[in-house]
Design an enzyme around this catalytic site. Structure first.
Site, PDB file in Angstrom:
ATOM      1  N   ARG A 269       7.650  -4.929   2.645  1.00 39.12           N
ATOM      2  CA  ARG A 269       6.441  -5.660   2.236  1.00 39.12           C
ATOM      3  C   ARG A 269       6.295  -5.485   0.734  1.00 39.12           C
ATOM      4  O   ARG A 269       6.127  -4.364   0.235  1.00 39.12           O
ATOM      5  CB  ARG A 269       5.199  -5.141   2.941  1.00 39.12           C
ATOM      6  CG  ARG A 269       3.952  -5.887   2.443  1.00 39.12           C
ATOM      7  CD  ARG A 269       2.806  -5.828   3.400  1.00 39.12           C
ATOM      8  NE  ARG A 269       2.260  -4.491   3.559  1.00 39.12           N
ATOM      9  CZ  ARG A 269       1.265  -4.204   4.403  1.00 39.12           C
ATOM     10  NH1 ARG A 269       0.721  -5.161   5.153  1.00 39.12           N
ATOM     11  NH2 ARG A 269       0.803  -2.973   4.515  1.00 39.12           N
TER      12      ARG A 269
ATOM     13  N   ASP B  28      -6.954  -6.541   6.954  1.00 34.77           N
ATOM     14  CA  ASP B  28      -7.376  -7.452   5.880  1.00 34.77           C
ATOM     15  C   ASP B  28      -8.152  -8.636   6.442  1.00 34.77           C
ATOM     16  O   ASP B  28      -9.114  -9.107   5.825  1.00 34.77           O
ATOM     17  CB  ASP B  28      -6.165  -7.930   5.073  1.00 34.77           C
ATOM     18  CG  ASP B  28      -5.806  -6.931   3.985  1.00 34.77           C
ATOM     19  OD1 ASP B  28      -6.708  -6.519   3.239  1.00 34.77           O
ATOM     20  OD2 ASP B  28      -4.628  -6.550   3.894  1.00 34.77           O
TER      21      ASP B  28
ATOM     22  N   ASP C 234      17.304  -8.180  -4.014  1.00 31.40           N
ATOM     23  CA  ASP C 234      18.529  -7.699  -4.660  1.00 31.40           C
ATOM     24  C   ASP C 234      18.945  -6.299  -4.195  1.00 31.40           C
ATOM     25  O   ASP C 234      20.084  -5.883  -4.418  1.00 31.40           O
ATOM     26  CB  ASP C 234      18.380  -7.738  -6.193  1.00 31.40           C
ATOM     27  CG  ASP C 234      18.610  -9.141  -6.750  1.00 31.40           C
ATOM     28  OD1 ASP C 234      19.075 -10.017  -5.989  1.00 31.40           O
ATOM     29  OD2 ASP C 234      18.329  -9.363  -7.945  1.00 31.40           O
TER      30      ASP C 234
ATOM     31  N   GLU D 242      -3.587 -12.957   7.032  1.00 37.44           N
ATOM     32  CA  GLU D 242      -4.516 -11.814   7.069  1.00 37.44           C
ATOM     33  C   GLU D 242      -5.784 -12.105   6.276  1.00 37.44           C
ATOM     34  O   GLU D 242      -6.417 -11.199   5.743  1.00 37.44           O
ATOM     35  CB  GLU D 242      -3.823 -10.542   6.575  1.00 37.44           C
ATOM     36  CG  GLU D 242      -3.149 -10.642   5.227  1.00 37.44           C
ATOM     37  CD  GLU D 242      -2.514  -9.313   4.793  1.00 37.44           C
ATOM     38  OE1 GLU D 242      -2.722  -8.284   5.450  1.00 37.44           O
ATOM     39  OE2 GLU D 242      -1.831  -9.328   3.756  1.00 37.44           O
TER      40      GLU D 242
ATOM     41  N   HIS E 236       0.873  -1.173   0.000  1.00 35.70           N
ATOM     42  CA  HIS E 236       0.000   0.000   0.000  1.00 35.70           C
ATOM     43  C   HIS E 236       0.913   1.226   0.000  1.00 35.70           C
ATOM     44  O   HIS E 236       2.103   1.121   0.216  1.00 35.70           O
ATOM     45  CB  HIS E 236      -0.892  -0.001   1.238  1.00 35.70           C
ATOM     46  CG  HIS E 236      -1.811  -1.189   1.299  1.00 35.70           C
ATOM     47  ND1 HIS E 236      -2.870  -1.362   0.441  1.00 35.70           N
ATOM     48  CD2 HIS E 236      -1.814  -2.275   2.105  1.00 35.70           C
ATOM     49  CE1 HIS E 236      -3.501  -2.479   0.728  1.00 35.70           C
ATOM     50  NE2 HIS E 236      -2.869  -3.081   1.737  1.00 35.70           N
TER      51      HIS E 236
END
Ligand code: 3PY
Ligand code: MG
Length: 265
Positions: free
Chosen positions: A85, A189, A99, A163, A61
């Site tokens: 995230r 969620d 990476d 979630e 988000h």
């Protein structure tokens, strides 16, 4: 000049990640973090100076993209572990984010043990997994390629978000997946998946959360959760959660801004 350059090149260099985060996570040390959603390296520096144990950089988000995440990690350096995230449980996000040289990933919306195993596999170099091999910032642009490849599987944390009510039902199997280092509950969620969007204190949501917490407790497995403020964080720590994300940049700033204005109200 040559001598000076030689001296610099033989100085001890570390790889991109602060040491020990995965160890601390697995030992269930209490780790207090905060969610950052704004593309501002300065905010990351402020949070490190404030003393957070880890930063939760959110690409699912909010506005962060990979370049923002890299700039924030560069601002922080070795002073604080950054977990990112990713926007979705997909190989491209897993490899490109690792990476950068981050301390770990938080994988959202995982519903089954199979999806957990896929995320872990794509985050680990062979033979443990199938992580694709590139030369990147994580490998200090090639100068520490082999060192990073040798240690990354051990030092990179994979945190799986529970979630959705389907993942709650599968939680015992998710915990069995080798390489899943911690569970992170997403109360919002989860509330939506139960038809109670945003009502995270609803008994149905709290029951689902309690089920995940007790499944983790039975196995002494690291459990994390998002909480809105420090009071909730304190009780979550007392309940046995060890990985806490306490508030977000935007909510912290908004609350502080309102406090200033209200103080004149
Ligand atoms: C949720 O509440 O859904 C979250 O993912 C919090 O991080
Ligand atoms: Mg969520």
């Amino acid at each position: 000049m040559r001598v000076a350059l030689a001296k610099i090149s033989t100085e001890k260099k570390g790889n991109s990640m602060p040491p020990n985060f995965r160890d601390r996570l697995r030992k269930r040390d209490l780790l207090i973090g905060v969610i950052l959603t704004l593309p501002a390296p300065e905010l990351a520096e402020i949070c490190v100076d404030a003393g957070f144990d880890w930063l939760f950089l959110d690409m699912e988000h909010g506005q962060l993209d990979l370049k923002d995440v890299q700039r924030m990690c560069q601002a922080v350096g070795h002073r604080c572990p950054c977990l990112v995230r990713i926007p979705a449980n997909e190989e491209a996000w897993i490899k490109r984010t690792l990476d950068i040289g981050v301390s770990g990933l938080i994988v959202p919306q995982v519903k089954t043990a199979e999806e957990t195993a896929r995320a872990v596999g794509q985050g680990k170099y062979p033979p443990e997994g199938q992580r694709s091999v590139g030369i990147t910032r994580a490998h200090r642009y090639g100068t520490q390629f082999q060192e990073y490849v040798n240690t990354a599987n051990q030092e990179t944390a994979i945190v799986i978000q529970v979630e959705h009510i389907d993942s709650v039902r599968n939680v015992e199997r998710i915990l069995e997946v080798p390489g899943c280092d911690a569970i992170f509950i997403g109360p919002y969620d989860l509330s939506a998946s139960l038809g109670k969007t945003g009502q995270i204190d609803d008994p149905k949501v709290q029951q689902a959360i309690a089920r995940v917490k007790s499944a983790c407790a039975v196995k002494s497995f690291p459990a994390g959760i998002f909480v809105r403020d420090f009071k909730k964080a304190r009780s979550a720590a007392e309940e046995g959660y060890s990985l806490l994300a306490v508030g977000m940049d935007i909510t912290l700033f908004s609350a502080a801004a309102r406090q200033v204005v209200d103080s004149f109200g």
